[in-house]
Design a protein around this motif. Structure first.
Motif, PDB file in Angstrom:
ATOM      1  N   UNK A 291      64.548   1.327  79.626  1.00 17.26           N
ATOM      2  CA  UNK A 291      65.573   0.515  78.760  1.00 17.26           C
ATOM      3  C   UNK A 291      66.510   1.346  78.486  1.00 17.26           C
ATOM      4  N   UNK A 292      66.599   2.559  79.009  1.00 23.24           N
ATOM      5  CA  UNK A 292      67.781   3.460  78.516  1.00 23.24           C
ATOM      6  C   UNK A 292      68.991   2.632  79.337  1.00 23.24           C
ATOM      7  N   UNK A 293      70.236   2.367  78.767  1.00 21.01           N
ATOM      8  CA  UNK A 293      71.185   1.895  79.314  1.00 21.01           C
ATOM      9  C   UNK A 293      71.121   0.343  79.190  1.00 21.01           C
ATOM     10  N   UNK A 294      69.923  -0.149  78.792  1.00 23.52           N
ATOM     11  CA  UNK A 294      70.051  -1.635  78.702  1.00 23.52           C
ATOM     12  C   UNK A 294      70.478  -2.066  77.138  1.00 23.52           C
ATOM     13  N   UNK A 295      71.524  -2.040  77.109  1.00 19.62           N
ATOM     14  CA  UNK A 295      72.123  -2.610  75.618  1.00 19.62           C
ATOM     15  C   UNK A 295      73.317  -3.500  75.804  1.00 19.62           C
ATOM     16  N   UNK A 296      73.820  -3.748  74.763  1.00 17.76           N
ATOM     17  CA  UNK A 296      75.148  -4.681  74.572  1.00 17.76           C
ATOM     18  C   UNK A 296      76.210  -3.978  75.085  1.00 17.76           C
ATOM     19  N   UNK A 297      76.247  -2.747  75.485  1.00 16.34           N
ATOM     20  CA  UNK A 297      77.609  -2.097  75.616  1.00 16.34           C
ATOM     21  C   UNK A 297      78.237  -1.557  74.478  1.00 16.34           C
ATOM     22  N   UNK A 298      77.820  -2.028  73.183  1.00 18.56           N
ATOM     23  CA  UNK A 298      78.588  -1.749  72.118  1.00 18.56           C
ATOM     24  C   UNK A 298      77.549  -0.933  71.170  1.00 18.56           C
ATOM     25  N   UNK A 299      78.122  -0.300  70.135  1.00 13.84           N
ATOM     26  CA  UNK A 299      79.638   0.224  69.838  1.00 13.84           C
ATOM     27  C   UNK A 299      80.053   1.191  70.932  1.00 13.84           C
ATOM     28  N   UNK A 313      76.974  -1.411  63.832  1.00 16.70           N
ATOM     29  CA  UNK A 313      75.389  -1.758  63.982  1.00 16.70           C
ATOM     30  C   UNK A 313      75.114  -2.324  62.529  1.00 16.70           C
ATOM     31  N   UNK A 314      75.403  -1.499  61.498  1.00 20.90           N
ATOM     32  CA  UNK A 314      74.665  -2.236  60.221  1.00 20.90           C
ATOM     33  C   UNK A 314      75.299  -3.719  60.087  1.00 20.90           C
ATOM     34  N   UNK A 318      75.565  -6.763  66.939  1.00 20.79           N
ATOM     35  CA  UNK A 318      74.748  -6.926  68.414  1.00 20.79           C
ATOM     36  C   UNK A 318      73.889  -8.264  68.423  1.00 20.79           C
ATOM     37  N   UNK A 319      73.424  -8.685  67.351  1.00 22.39           N
ATOM     38  CA  UNK A 319      72.611 -10.065  67.506  1.00 22.39           C
ATOM     39  C   UNK A 319      73.442 -11.260  67.666  1.00 22.39           C
ATOM     40  N   UNK A 320      74.703 -11.074  67.642  1.00 17.47           N
ATOM     41  CA  UNK A 320      75.449 -12.334  67.913  1.00 17.47           C
ATOM     42  C   UNK A 320      75.056 -12.994  69.211  1.00 17.47           C
ATOM     43  N   UNK A 321      75.335 -14.479  69.279  1.00 16.91           N
ATOM     44  CA  UNK A 321      75.078 -15.115  70.288  1.00 16.91           C
ATOM     45  C   UNK A 321      75.295 -14.644  71.794  1.00 16.91           C
ATOM     46  N   UNK A 322      76.757 -13.963  71.813  1.00 17.90           N
ATOM     47  CA  UNK A 322      77.190 -13.779  72.992  1.00 17.90           C
ATOM     48  C   UNK A 322      76.500 -12.738  73.612  1.00 17.90           C
ATOM     49  N   UNK A 323      75.657 -11.799  72.772  1.00 19.20           N
ATOM     50  CA  UNK A 323      74.967 -10.655  73.498  1.00 19.20           C
ATOM     51  C   UNK A 323      73.267 -11.190  74.140  1.00 19.20           C
ATOM     52  N   UNK A 324      73.247 -12.505  73.961  1.00 21.39           N
ATOM     53  CA  UNK A 324      71.846 -12.971  74.264  1.00 21.39           C
ATOM     54  C   UNK A 324      70.850 -12.617  73.257  1.00 21.39           C
ATOM     55  N   UNK A 326      68.097 -10.824  73.269  1.00 20.34           N
ATOM     56  CA  UNK A 326      67.287  -9.946  73.566  1.00 20.34           C
ATOM     57  C   UNK A 326      68.171  -8.616  73.626  1.00 20.34           C
ATOM     58  N   UNK A 327      69.105  -8.378  72.659  1.00 23.14           N
ATOM     59  CA  UNK A 327      70.102  -7.193  72.798  1.00 23.14           C
ATOM     60  C   UNK A 327      69.878  -6.193  71.672  1.00 23.14           C
ATOM     61  N   UNK A 328      70.469  -5.119  71.921  1.00 21.77           N
ATOM     62  CA  UNK A 328      70.478  -4.220  70.859  1.00 21.77           C
ATOM     63  C   UNK A 328      71.825  -3.358  71.148  1.00 21.77           C
ATOM     64  N   UNK A 329      72.169  -2.461  70.154  1.00 19.17           N
ATOM     65  CA  UNK A 329      73.454  -1.711  70.260  1.00 19.17           C
ATOM     66  C   UNK A 329      72.958  -0.578  71.114  1.00 19.17           C
ATOM     67  N   UNK A 330      74.238  -0.058  71.746  1.00 15.13           N
ATOM     68  CA  UNK A 330      74.287   1.145  72.646  1.00 15.13           C
ATOM     69  C   UNK A 330      74.001   2.783  71.517  1.00 15.13           C
ATOM     70  N   UNK A 331      73.172   3.346  72.050  1.00 14.67           N
ATOM     71  CA  UNK A 331      72.703   4.701  71.348  1.00 14.67           C
ATOM     72  C   UNK A 331      73.794   5.678  71.914  1.00 14.67           C
ATOM     73  N   UNK A 332      74.653   5.215  72.962  1.00 19.27           N
ATOM     74  CA  UNK A 332      75.364   6.115  73.597  1.00 19.27           C
ATOM     75  C   UNK A 332      74.858   7.249  74.387  1.00 19.27           C
ATOM     76  N   UNK A 333      76.051   7.985  74.720  1.00 18.58           N
ATOM     77  CA  UNK A 333      75.678   9.426  75.615  1.00 18.58           C
ATOM     78  C   UNK A 333      74.781  10.264  74.780  1.00 18.58           C
ATOM     79  N   UNK A 334      75.244  10.252  73.602  1.00 14.69           N
ATOM     80  CA  UNK A 334      74.253  11.057  72.384  1.00 14.69           C
ATOM     81  C   UNK A 334      72.806  10.940  72.722  1.00 14.69           C
ATOM     82  N   UNK A 335      72.320   9.723  72.899  1.00 15.73           N
ATOM     83  CA  UNK A 335      70.761   9.469  73.184  1.00 15.73           C
ATOM     84  C   UNK A 335      70.598   8.870  74.436  1.00 15.73           C
ATOM     85  N   UNK A 336      71.294   9.626  75.530  1.00 11.99           N
ATOM     86  CA  UNK A 336      71.028   9.379  76.835  1.00 11.99           C
ATOM     87  C   UNK A 336      70.785   7.662  77.205  1.00 11.99           C
TER      88      UNK A 336
END
Ligand SMILES: [Zn+2]
Length: 720
Positions: A291-299, A313-314, A318-324, A326-336
């Motif tokens: 699931x790394x990289x499986x996020x809504x691409x934001x922030x 995030x707070x 990311x739970x908005x309908x446009x992200x489906x 089953x989405x979550x925020x991206x933890x970025x490069x920082x968290x692979x």
């Protein structure tokens, strides 16, 4: 660990952005290494109980770490430290007259306190995890040094952890979230998991439980861990469960350990109160990784400010309908988490997370043998060892987000956190398990004797976070507001004996040169006793006694380090030359060295009393960096065997103006009264106007013990 609130000079950020570091993982395939995607039979390390260390170098250190470091860490987590070392608590200490206690967090939770002011929780949100990691390290130490007092102490901690977990009832436990923001479990509903460390702490709990069970046979902590893991498996996973991944890698490997424990000991499930379905744990590890990289691409972490990202995030956007659904925020490069897992090629982001993520991927690859996993693991490791590892085995060039730099960015004032070197060593050990190549233990050894060992004082009770290659005023601290490095150090120290030997394809492997005796079980079920005697790393003679139960034909494979073959680094990141060669004798008779994949192979009919004598070329050598590491052009490092040396101002008055004369010989000598007994290296420098003087270099790991804070340098300019 992490500290999202740190602010660093904008100019550094601008430079990093400009150099393209934030563009994500490179997809420049032709510029990367060919990864080895196949797994043959894996290497198997022995159980800790089957190895006893009696080494001149490591023996006294392990004893010191057991006798001093283990109680020191528990004491300090209990709040017994100088509050001056916790600036976050100093004001409170001055008004209330006390420091704080990580275990009190569990007691407050057990009392049912929820949503109190943040002041009630001691330490960072990952404090629980650090306590668990200390229990894990101390558990391994118990196997080498049985100690009822330590065991009783841990048992009492476990009672308090259990009471905290029971206050909730469903297995969830993370004292920070419970005490401070209980409505944000797993970072949901306006929380921020990357900061809260709910999953990370849970993973550290599972690991501690497995190690403590192996050390003592006690199952209370294991029961707590199973409840926690079962809760995770109910909450997280493919839809309709939640797409939650660890904000800090580690739980992926930890839950695999839980899986393996029950897979290998199914009857153990009878001692567990909750139902154990270990396959769920295995699936969870794969889910977290894939699931790394499986996020809504934001922030967009690299464009927005940290504050804006956290707010987004707070605000739960990311739970908005446009992200489906089953989405979550991206933890970025920082968290692979910025690139889909199977497309990851280079090692990126927060160095502790990145190296532990590599170890997690390799751990799962050992189980599923999925070539896509082994390919990613190999790519990440090759990139780390071949382009991004400092000469001391340090990882993570930048203070900013404690992160890896680009290829060949190896600044002397690099951040090089102790935790990252430990993470990289764990990663290397897992890669050795996967592929059995000596280059992995070459890197392990480089980290171990340098950037890991520098993480602790010779007294065993002061620790370093950063391990730069030059500095002044760098000191080890008694305690820290983010004391992540001491537990990580203890984890690898406790596990070290396991790595000395291994078995693969019915061959006995000698990976590390540490005086010890071990019982190794070969594939065909035969037990072989192996005894090693050596004064390594101060001398290169290693005597290995092989004792099968009955006369037996098999191979003994002994690692011949790259540096001993004038291959300082397998990818040319560093180069050096030794004039003499490694030699091997069997029962006194010289034997031709047949080296394959970094190990000398000796195949014969072994019988009791057979002795292998290995001699490694420990002559001091000059090491140079690849020309692509621009800041290291015209510089050299002095080394002997696996030990990298540095110059301290204490011994070298002209440290800032001396140039190393590489034409003059290096003289190595053992100084028994210096730094608990070390080899030092002397050579010639030219100070100015052609005036020559001597320099004295000491092992990097021992720097800043005699005069903490004195100036030192590892890379030195070469006299032109
Ligand atoms: Zn650390």
């Amino acid at each position: 660990m992490n500290n999202p609130k740190r602010i660093y000079p904008a100019i550094l950020v601008a430079v990093i952005v400009f150099t393209g570091l934030f563009t994500g993982f490179r997809t420049d395939i032709k510029n990367t290494f060919r990864a080895d995607a196949t797994v043959n039979s894996p290497m198997v390390f022995p159980a800790l109980k089957d190895v006893k260390v009696n080494d001149n170098f490591w023996g006294p250190k392990l004893k010191l770490w057991n006798d001093v470091t283990v109680p020191d860490l528990f004491d300090k987590f209990e709040g017994k430290y100088e509050p001056e070392s916790r600036p976050d608590l100093l004001r409170e200490y001055k008004t209330l007259g006390r420091s704080r206690d990580a275990f009190r967090n569990f007691d407050l939770v057990a009392q049912g306190i929820r949503g109190s002011s943040q002041k009630l929780h001691d330490g960072p949100p990952w404090h629980d995890g650090l306590v668990y990691e200390t229990i894990r390290g101390a558990s391994d130490m118990l196997i080498q040094f049985p100690d009822k007092k330590t065991e009783e102490r841990i048992d009492k901690y476990i009672d308090r952890i259990e009471a905290a977990q029971n206050s909730e009832g469903d297995g969830y436990i993370n004292t920070y979230t419970m005490l401070v923001e209980p409505e944000h479990r797993w970072g949901l509903n306006g929380g921020f998991e990357r900061y809260q460390h709910d999953v990370y702490n849970s993973g550290a709990l599972m690991e501690a439980a497995v190690h403590y069970y192996i050390a003592t046979g006690k199952t209370k902590l294991l029961n707590i861990a199973v409840k926690c893991a079962n809760n995770i498996c109910r909450v997280m996973g493919p839809a309709p469960k939640l797409n939650i991944i660890p904000g800090h890698a580690l739980p992926e490997e930890a839950i695999m350990k839980l899986y393996r424990l029950f897979k290998d000991n199914p009857v153990l499930k009878n001692q567990i109160a909750e139902k154990v379905n270990e396959e769920d744990y295995y699936k969870m590890a794969e889910f977290w990784i894939e699931s790394r990289g499986n996020n809504c691409g934001l922030p967009v972490w690299n464009v927005w400010s940290q504050k804006d990202c956290e707010k987004w995030i707070k605000d739960n956007t990311y739970s908005g309908p446009q992200y489906g659904d089953h989405s979550r925020p991206s933890w970025g490069l920082y968290n692979q988490d910025s690139v889909p897992f199977f497309q990851q090629i280079t090692i990126e982001g927060h160095a502790v997370r990145a190296t532990l993520f590599g170890a997690c991927v390799a751990t799962v690859a050992l189980e599923n043998e999925d070539p896509r996993y082994t390919e990613v693991a190999s790519s990440l490791w090759d990139n780390m060892a071949g382009r991004r590892m400092h000469i001391t085995g340090g990882c993570g060039s930048y203070r900013y987000e404690e992160m890896f730099g680009s290829d060949y960015v190896l600044p002397n004032d690099g951040y090089l956190e102790t935790c990252a070197a430990v993470g990289s060593a764990f990663f290397s050990a897992r890669m050795a398990e996967l592929h059995g190549d000596g280059k992995y233990f070459d890197a392990f050894e480089r980290s171990l004797y340098n950037n890991i060992l520098s993480g602790i004082s010779l007294s065993g009770d002061h620790y370093s976070y950063e391990n730069p290659l030059t500095g002044e005023g760098v000191t080890r601290w008694s305690w820290h507001s983010c004391p992540c490095c001491p537990p990580m150090f203890l984890k690898i120290a406790g596990e070290l004996p396991r790595y000395i030997y291994s078995e693969k394809n019915n061959s006995l492997y000698v990976n590390l040169f540490i005086g010890s005796e071990a019982k190794i079980k070969l594939n065909d079920g035969q037990n072989v006793m192996v005894r090693q005697t050596t004064k390594y790393p101060w001398e290169g003679n290693i005597s290995i006694n092989i004792e099968p139960e009955t006369n037996l034909a098999f191979s003994v494979r002994i690692r011949i380090p790259g540096w001993a073959q004038s291959v300082e680094n397998p990818y040319g990141l560093y180069s050096s030359e030794v004039k003499s060669k490694a030699t091997v004798r069997v029962n006194g008779k010289k034997t031709a060295l047949k080296i394959s994949e970094g190990y000398a192979d000796i195949t014969r009919l072994w019988k009791k009393g057979d002795v292998i004598e290995l001699k490694l070329p420990m002559e001091p050598r000059f090491v140079y960096a690849n020309e692509k590491a621009a800041n290291l052009t015209g510089m050299t490092v002095v080394a002997s065997g696996p030990v990298v040396y540095g110059l301290e101002g204490l011994d070298n008055q002209n440290l800032n103006v001396c140039n190393i004369d590489i034409e003059s010989p290096l003289i190595i000598s053992f100084e028994k009264d210096m730094l608990n007994g070390v080899n030092i290296i002397k050579g010639k420098t030219v100070v100015r106007n052609g005036v020559k003087s001597d320099f004295i270099a000491v092992p990097f790991f021992a720097i800043n013990n005699r005069m903490p804070g004195n100036a030192f340098k590892v890379w030195m300019p070469v006299l032109k």
